[in-house]
Structures are given as C-alpha cells and as structure tokens.
Design an enzyme around this catalytic site. Structure first.
Site, PDB file in Angstrom:
ATOM      1  N   ARG A 179       0.850  -1.220   0.000  1.00  0.00           N
ATOM      2  CA  ARG A 179       0.000   0.000   0.000  1.00  0.00           C
ATOM      3  C   ARG A 179       0.869   1.247   0.000  1.00  0.00           C
ATOM      4  O   ARG A 179       0.579   2.239  -0.664  1.00  0.00           O
ATOM      5  CB  ARG A 179      -0.933  -0.030   1.211  1.00  0.00           C
ATOM      6  CG  ARG A 179      -2.053  -1.036   1.069  1.00  0.00           C
ATOM      7  CD  ARG A 179      -2.891  -1.130   2.327  1.00  0.00           C
ATOM      8  NE  ARG A 179      -3.500   0.156   2.655  1.00  0.00           N
ATOM      9  CZ  ARG A 179      -4.085   0.401   3.842  1.00  0.00           C
ATOM     10  NH1 ARG A 179      -4.109  -0.518   4.782  1.00  0.00           N
ATOM     11  NH2 ARG A 179      -4.628   1.571   4.084  1.00  0.00           N
ATOM     12  N   ASN A 185      -7.756   8.893   6.256  1.00  0.00           N
ATOM     13  CA  ASN A 185      -6.798   8.295   5.317  1.00  0.00           C
ATOM     14  C   ASN A 185      -5.393   8.276   5.904  1.00  0.00           C
ATOM     15  O   ASN A 185      -5.049   9.131   6.717  1.00  0.00           O
ATOM     16  CB  ASN A 185      -6.806   9.060   3.986  1.00  0.00           C
ATOM     17  CG  ASN A 185      -8.164   8.996   3.314  1.00  0.00           C
ATOM     18  OD1 ASN A 185      -8.980   8.133   3.644  1.00  0.00           O
ATOM     19  ND2 ASN A 185      -8.428   9.920   2.425  1.00  0.00           N
ATOM     20  N   VAL A 186      -4.630   7.303   5.478  1.00  0.00           N
ATOM     21  CA  VAL A 186      -3.260   7.134   5.989  1.00  0.00           C
ATOM     22  C   VAL A 186      -2.237   7.362   4.867  1.00  0.00           C
ATOM     23  O   VAL A 186      -1.069   7.069   5.028  1.00  0.00           O
ATOM     24  CB  VAL A 186      -3.084   5.712   6.579  1.00  0.00           C
ATOM     25  CG1 VAL A 186      -3.988   5.523   7.799  1.00  0.00           C
ATOM     26  CG2 VAL A 186      -3.377   4.625   5.546  1.00  0.00           C
ATOM     27  N   HIS A 204      -6.254   8.219  11.794  1.00  0.00           N
ATOM     28  CA  HIS A 204      -5.846   6.811  11.765  1.00  0.00           C
ATOM     29  C   HIS A 204      -4.373   6.631  11.456  1.00  0.00           C
ATOM     30  O   HIS A 204      -3.960   5.557  11.048  1.00  0.00           O
ATOM     31  CB  HIS A 204      -6.691   6.048  10.727  1.00  0.00           C
ATOM     32  CG  HIS A 204      -8.141   6.019  11.073  1.00  0.00           C
ATOM     33  ND1 HIS A 204      -9.131   5.787  10.137  1.00  0.00           N
ATOM     34  CD2 HIS A 204      -8.789   6.232  12.239  1.00  0.00           C
ATOM     35  CE1 HIS A 204     -10.309   5.832  10.731  1.00  0.00           C
ATOM     36  NE2 HIS A 204     -10.137   6.098  12.001  1.00  0.00           N
ATOM     37  N   SER A 256     -17.417   5.904   3.787  1.00  0.00           N
ATOM     38  CA  SER A 256     -18.596   5.024   3.907  1.00  0.00           C
ATOM     39  C   SER A 256     -19.302   5.256   5.237  1.00  0.00           C
ATOM     40  O   SER A 256     -20.356   4.700   5.500  1.00  0.00           O
ATOM     41  CB  SER A 256     -18.164   3.553   3.776  1.00  0.00           C
ATOM     42  OG  SER A 256     -17.176   3.258   4.766  1.00  0.00           O
ATOM     43  N   ASN A 260     -20.301  12.013  -2.162  1.00  0.00           N
ATOM     44  CA  ASN A 260     -20.065  10.583  -2.297  1.00  0.00           C
ATOM     45  C   ASN A 260     -20.897  10.094  -3.471  1.00  0.00           C
ATOM     46  O   ASN A 260     -22.063  10.488  -3.582  1.00  0.00           O
ATOM     47  CB  ASN A 260     -20.493   9.876  -1.002  1.00  0.00           C
ATOM     48  CG  ASN A 260     -19.910   8.462  -0.898  1.00  0.00           C
ATOM     49  OD1 ASN A 260     -19.917   7.732  -1.876  1.00  0.00           O
ATOM     50  ND2 ASN A 260     -19.409   8.110   0.263  1.00  0.00           N
TER      51      ASN A 260
HETATM   52  C1  BV8 Z   1     -11.588   2.437  18.588  1.00  0.00           C
HETATM   53  C2  BV8 Z   1      -6.069   2.510   9.455  1.00  0.00           C
HETATM   54  C3  BV8 Z   1     -11.655   2.209  20.939  1.00  0.00           C
HETATM   55  C4  BV8 Z   1      -5.535   1.161   9.129  1.00  0.00           C
HETATM   56  C5  BV8 Z   1      -8.470   2.244   9.875  1.00  0.00           C
HETATM   57  C6  BV8 Z   1     -18.855   2.062  17.644  1.00  0.00           C
HETATM   58  C7  BV8 Z   1     -19.778   1.417  16.850  1.00  0.00           C
HETATM   59  C8  BV8 Z   1     -19.405   0.338  16.067  1.00  0.00           C
HETATM   60  C9  BV8 Z   1     -18.085  -0.121  16.061  1.00  0.00           C
HETATM   61  C10 BV8 Z   1     -17.174   0.516  16.848  1.00  0.00           C
HETATM   62  C11 BV8 Z   1     -17.550   1.607  17.642  1.00  0.00           C
HETATM   63  N1  BV8 Z   1     -16.430   2.051  18.296  1.00  0.00           N
HETATM   64  C12 BV8 Z   1     -15.392   1.275  17.945  1.00  0.00           C
HETATM   65  C13 BV8 Z   1     -15.810   0.322  17.072  1.00  0.00           C
HETATM   66  C14 BV8 Z   1     -14.978  -0.714  16.483  1.00  0.00           C
HETATM   67  C15 BV8 Z   1     -14.274  -0.244  15.216  1.00  0.00           C
HETATM   68  C16 BV8 Z   1     -15.266   0.046  14.121  1.00  0.00           C
HETATM   69  O1  BV8 Z   1     -15.616   1.194  13.877  1.00  0.00           O
HETATM   70  N2  BV8 Z   1     -15.714  -0.975  13.424  1.00  0.00           N
HETATM   71  C17 BV8 Z   1     -16.650  -0.798  12.351  1.00  0.00           C
HETATM   72  C18 BV8 Z   1     -16.053  -1.356  11.054  1.00  0.00           C
HETATM   73  C19 BV8 Z   1     -17.948  -1.481  12.697  1.00  0.00           C
HETATM   74  N3  BV8 Z   1     -13.469   0.942  15.477  1.00  0.00           N
HETATM   75  C20 BV8 Z   1     -12.240   0.799  15.983  1.00  0.00           C
HETATM   76  O2  BV8 Z   1     -11.763  -0.276  16.279  1.00  0.00           O
HETATM   77  C21 BV8 Z   1     -11.452   2.081  16.195  1.00  0.00           C
HETATM   78  N4  BV8 Z   1     -10.879   2.060  17.515  1.00  0.00           N
HETATM   79  O3  BV8 Z   1     -12.709   2.820  18.523  1.00  0.00           O
HETATM   80  O4  BV8 Z   1     -10.870   2.314  19.785  1.00  0.00           O
HETATM   81  C22 BV8 Z   1     -12.015   0.750  21.027  1.00  0.00           C
HETATM   82  C23 BV8 Z   1     -11.016  -0.145  21.358  1.00  0.00           C
HETATM   83  C24 BV8 Z   1     -11.363  -1.502  21.480  1.00  0.00           C
HETATM   84  C25 BV8 Z   1     -12.668  -1.948  21.212  1.00  0.00           C
HETATM   85  C26 BV8 Z   1     -13.653  -1.026  20.827  1.00  0.00           C
HETATM   86  C27 BV8 Z   1     -13.327   0.329  20.737  1.00  0.00           C
HETATM   87  C28 BV8 Z   1     -10.297   2.156  15.217  1.00  0.00           C
HETATM   88  C29 BV8 Z   1     -10.805   2.430  13.830  1.00  0.00           C
HETATM   89  C30 BV8 Z   1      -9.615   2.717  12.901  1.00  0.00           C
HETATM   90  C31 BV8 Z   1      -9.305   1.508  12.067  1.00  0.00           C
HETATM   91  N5  BV8 Z   1      -8.261   1.834  11.094  1.00  0.00           N
HETATM   92  N6  BV8 Z   1      -7.472   2.587   9.050  1.00  0.00           N
HETATM   93  C32 BV8 Z   1      -5.386   0.956   7.635  1.00  0.00           C
HETATM   94  O5  BV8 Z   1      -5.648   1.889   6.852  1.00  0.00           O
HETATM   95  O6  BV8 Z   1      -4.996  -0.164   7.267  1.00  0.00           O
HETATM   96  S1  BV8 Z   1     -10.057   2.437   9.354  1.00  0.00           S
HETATM   97  C33 BV8 Z   1     -10.148   2.289   7.673  1.00  0.00           C
HETATM   98  O7  BV8 Z   1     -11.527   2.462   7.384  1.00  0.00           O
HETATM   99  C34 BV8 Z   1      -9.449   3.372   6.881  1.00  0.00           C
HETATM  100  O8  BV8 Z   1      -8.790   4.346   7.658  1.00  0.00           O
HETATM  101  C35 BV8 Z   1     -10.586   4.076   6.193  1.00  0.00           C
HETATM  102  O9  BV8 Z   1     -10.359   5.396   6.014  1.00  0.00           O
HETATM  103  C36 BV8 Z   1     -11.655   3.843   7.188  1.00  0.00           C
HETATM  104  C37 BV8 Z   1     -13.043   4.153   6.779  1.00  0.00           C
HETATM  105  O10 BV8 Z   1     -13.211   3.694   5.501  1.00  0.00           O
HETATM  106  P1  BV8 Z   1     -13.483   4.840   4.400  1.00  0.00           P
HETATM  107  O11 BV8 Z   1     -12.385   5.845   4.465  1.00  0.00           O
HETATM  108  O12 BV8 Z   1     -14.841   5.327   4.573  1.00  0.00           O
HETATM  109  O13 BV8 Z   1     -13.278   4.028   3.088  1.00  0.00           O
HETATM  110  P2  BV8 Z   1     -14.296   2.978   2.483  1.00  0.00           P
HETATM  111  O14 BV8 Z   1     -13.528   2.167   1.501  1.00  0.00           O
HETATM  112  O15 BV8 Z   1     -15.066   2.296   3.573  1.00  0.00           O
HETATM  113  O16 BV8 Z   1     -15.360   3.887   1.712  1.00  0.00           O
HETATM  114  C38 BV8 Z   1     -14.944   4.665   0.622  1.00  0.00           C
HETATM  115  C39 BV8 Z   1     -16.097   5.592   0.300  1.00  0.00           C
HETATM  116  O17 BV8 Z   1     -15.679   6.445  -0.751  1.00  0.00           O
HETATM  117  C40 BV8 Z   1     -17.327   4.857  -0.178  1.00  0.00           C
HETATM  118  O18 BV8 Z   1     -18.476   5.396   0.467  1.00  0.00           O
HETATM  119  C41 BV8 Z   1     -17.382   5.179  -1.676  1.00  0.00           C
HETATM  120  O19 BV8 Z   1     -18.712   5.298  -2.147  1.00  0.00           O
HETATM  121  C42 BV8 Z   1     -16.705   6.513  -1.719  1.00  0.00           C
HETATM  122  N7  BV8 Z   1     -16.041   6.854  -2.973  1.00  0.00           N
HETATM  123  C43 BV8 Z   1     -15.497   6.023  -3.899  1.00  0.00           C
HETATM  124  N8  BV8 Z   1     -14.972   6.746  -4.905  1.00  0.00           N
HETATM  125  C44 BV8 Z   1     -15.183   8.062  -4.602  1.00  0.00           C
HETATM  126  C45 BV8 Z   1     -15.866   8.126  -3.379  1.00  0.00           C
HETATM  127  N9  BV8 Z   1     -16.226   9.287  -2.803  1.00  0.00           N
HETATM  128  C46 BV8 Z   1     -15.913  10.426  -3.460  1.00  0.00           C
HETATM  129  N10 BV8 Z   1     -15.249  10.446  -4.640  1.00  0.00           N
HETATM  130  C47 BV8 Z   1     -14.875   9.298  -5.239  1.00  0.00           C
HETATM  131  N11 BV8 Z   1     -14.237   9.327  -6.410  1.00  0.00           N
END
Ligand code: BV8
Length: 252
Positions: A69, A101-102, A118, A188, A212
C-alpha cells in the site's frame, strides 16, 4: 450543485470542517478501504488484516500488505479533490481537515491543518514499545526489528480495536462541535469514532454536506448529498463559492 441557501451558509461560515475518507484518494489510483482487494491480496478483507491480532499471527503478511500500500501511495499524486480542499482552506476563514486516510495525500496537496485520525503509512513504530522508529537496518528479516529493543516494527496506523491518538481525536471532536458546516467526503461512514463526528456537528447546529457517489448511513441526516466523485464536485463547490464571493465582494 449546492442550492443557494446552503451555499450562502458555507460562504458565511466562520469555521468549516472537512472529514475525508478513502474515497477522496480513489481518483489518485489508491484503492478505497472497502474496494475488493486485488492481486495477492484478493483473498483477504482489509478489516481482517488491519488488526493487532492479524499482525501477531502473520507479521510478514501484514507488513508486506502495508509495504504494498505504501508503494501505491508513494506513486500516487493528489487529485483535484485534494486540491479543491486546499483552495477552500484559502477561501474560508477557517477550515479544519480531518482525515481517516493514511496516505498523506492531503499534506502533499498543500493542506496545512490536517488531523490524521488513523495515522500515516509513512510512520513506522516498534510494536512492543509503541514508539516511532525513524531509522532501522533492513537485515532481510520481515518485518524489520526495532534498533532499540529488537521487537517487531509495524506501520504507524491505527488498527481496528486500537484507540485513536488521544490529542488528535480530541481536536477533531472540538472542531466538529464548534463548526458551522461539516463536509463529509468519500467515506462510507462505517468506522467509529470518525463516523460519529458529522452527527456530533449536526447536534451542535452545523449544516451537514456529503460528497459521495453512493449513499451511506450518514446520507439520511445530511442537509445536502452531492452525489458524484470528489474530484469533480469539490472543485465545482470551490468555484461556486468563489463566484458567490465575487458577487459579495463590493459590499464586503
Ligand atoms: C476504537 C487505518 C476504541 C488502518 C483504519 C462504535 C460502533 C461500532 C463499532 C465501533 C464503535 N467504536 C469502535 C468500534 C470498532 C471499530 C469500528 O468502527 N468498526 C466498524 C467497522 C464497525 N473501530 C475501531 O476499532 C477504532 N478504535 O474505537 O478504539 C475501542 C477499542 C477496542 C474496542 C472497541 C473500541 C479504530 C478504527 C480505525 C481503524 N483503522 N485505518 C489501515 O488503513 O490499514 S479504518 C479504515 O476504514 C481506513 O482508515 C478508512 O479510512 C476507514 C473508513 O473507511 P473509508 O475511508 O470510509 O473508506 P471505504 O472504503 O469504507 O469507503 C470509501 C467511500 O468512498 C465509499 O463510500 C465510496 O462510495 C466513496 N467513494 C469512492 N470513490 C469516490 C468516493 N467518494 C468520493 N469520490 C470518489 N471518487
């Protein structure tokens, strides 16, 4: 594009927050987080690899995934969406850019006040000490080892299940709670706590705008959903704002 009243709210905003996700880098050729993984990585889901458990179970695999990446993001160039946010930073009295984003593309585009929730692919940490390692010898072992303690090195990103950097998250929460407009771009809106920031802004009276091509869980809550790619819509938004500013200039 943006209806006049909302454009007016943006033009009058004292403080705007932009929250970006992987979608803003899609047009730079950086696969989004939930794009189907390609090639070597097709059989893995990103969420399965971006965890401490995955790293401890398969350190070489996870290290190589991030190295791949990193090679992509280093070759990528910021796109018109990143550039439009730099322009908005100039046009608006105050813009706080919060990114999930990273890939470091906002800073490379020239954005100054970027909160990286992140982490960043270009930072390397010692897994055991949690400290930044700027120099290490590559002795052929993958992952490389910490020069201080011999522990495994890891990418300086926040994995699922890990807490976000405290100070950065606090700054993001304060910005969301005090802004007049929050612009959610290319995310998302699934990952917390980042996904909670737009609703926090709304609770404090901010106008919510989303850019989006597809609907997200945030869409039902926004004042305007601009459906399309950030690389097209953000420059248009900046142009609309500039034109409005031009109309207002004499009476400013
Ligand atoms: C934490 C780094 C405390 C690594 C990433 C509350 C509710 C539910 C779940 C949780 C909650 N609190 C915590 C959680 C758990 C978890 C979580 O959220 N899970 C989800 C999946 C259910 N969160 C965590 O674990 C966080 N930590 O809260 O600590 C804790 C501790 C222990 C236990 C519980 C809590 C840490 C979260 C960080 C994870 N790390 N990234 C790496 O990059 O490898 S997150 C990762 O997803 C990326 O950073 C990314 O940015 C992020 C979000 O994804 P998006 O950026 O939205 O990207 P995605 O592909 O999903 O979507 C792209 C979008 O772009 C789409 O909508 C698409 O339509 C659109 N698009 C496409 N093309 C275009 C466009 N838009 C515009 N123009 C275009 N051309």
């Amino acid at each position: 594009m943006l209806a006049e009243p909302l454009l007016q709210r943006l033009a009058e905003a004292r403080h705007v927050v932009a929250l970006t996700g992987a979608g803003i880098s899609a047009e730079s050729g950086v696969p989004t987080f939930r794009d189907a993984q390609t090639g070597l990585w097709a059989r893995y889901r990103a969420e399965e690899l971006a965890t401490p458990a995955a790293f401890l179970a398969e350190p070489r695999l996870v290290w190589d995934w991030y190295a791949w990446r990193r090679s992509l993001t280093r070759r990528a160039q910021p796109n018109a969406g990143h550039a439009a946010l730099v322009q908005l930073e100039r046009l608006l009295p105050r813009l706080t850019l919060i990114t999930q984003n990273v890939d470091g593309l906002h800073a490379r585009a020239g954005s100054r006040n970027v909160l990286e929730l992140h982490g960043n692919l270009d930072t390397t940490l010692c897994f055991d000490e949690g400290t930044v390692v700027t120099e290490y010898t590559d002795d052929g072992r993958t992952p490389p080892r910490c020069p201080r303690c011999g522990g495994l090195l890891r990418p300086g990103v926040v994995w699922f299940g890990e807490s976000l950097p405290k100070a950065t998250l606090e700054q993001a929460e304060v910005a969301a709670a005090s802004c007049d407009v929050l612009l959610s771009v290319g995310t998302s809106s699934l990952v917390h706590p980042a996904a909670g920031l737009p609703l926090a802004a709304k609770r404090h009276g901010a106008v919510l705008l989303e850019v989006n091509p597809t609907a997200t869980p945030l869409t039902p809550h926004v004042d305007a959903a601009l459906s399309g790619p950030a690389g097209l819509l953000l420059p248009e938004l900046a142009r609309q704002l500039e034109r409005l500013r031009g109309r207002l200039a004499p009476s400013d």
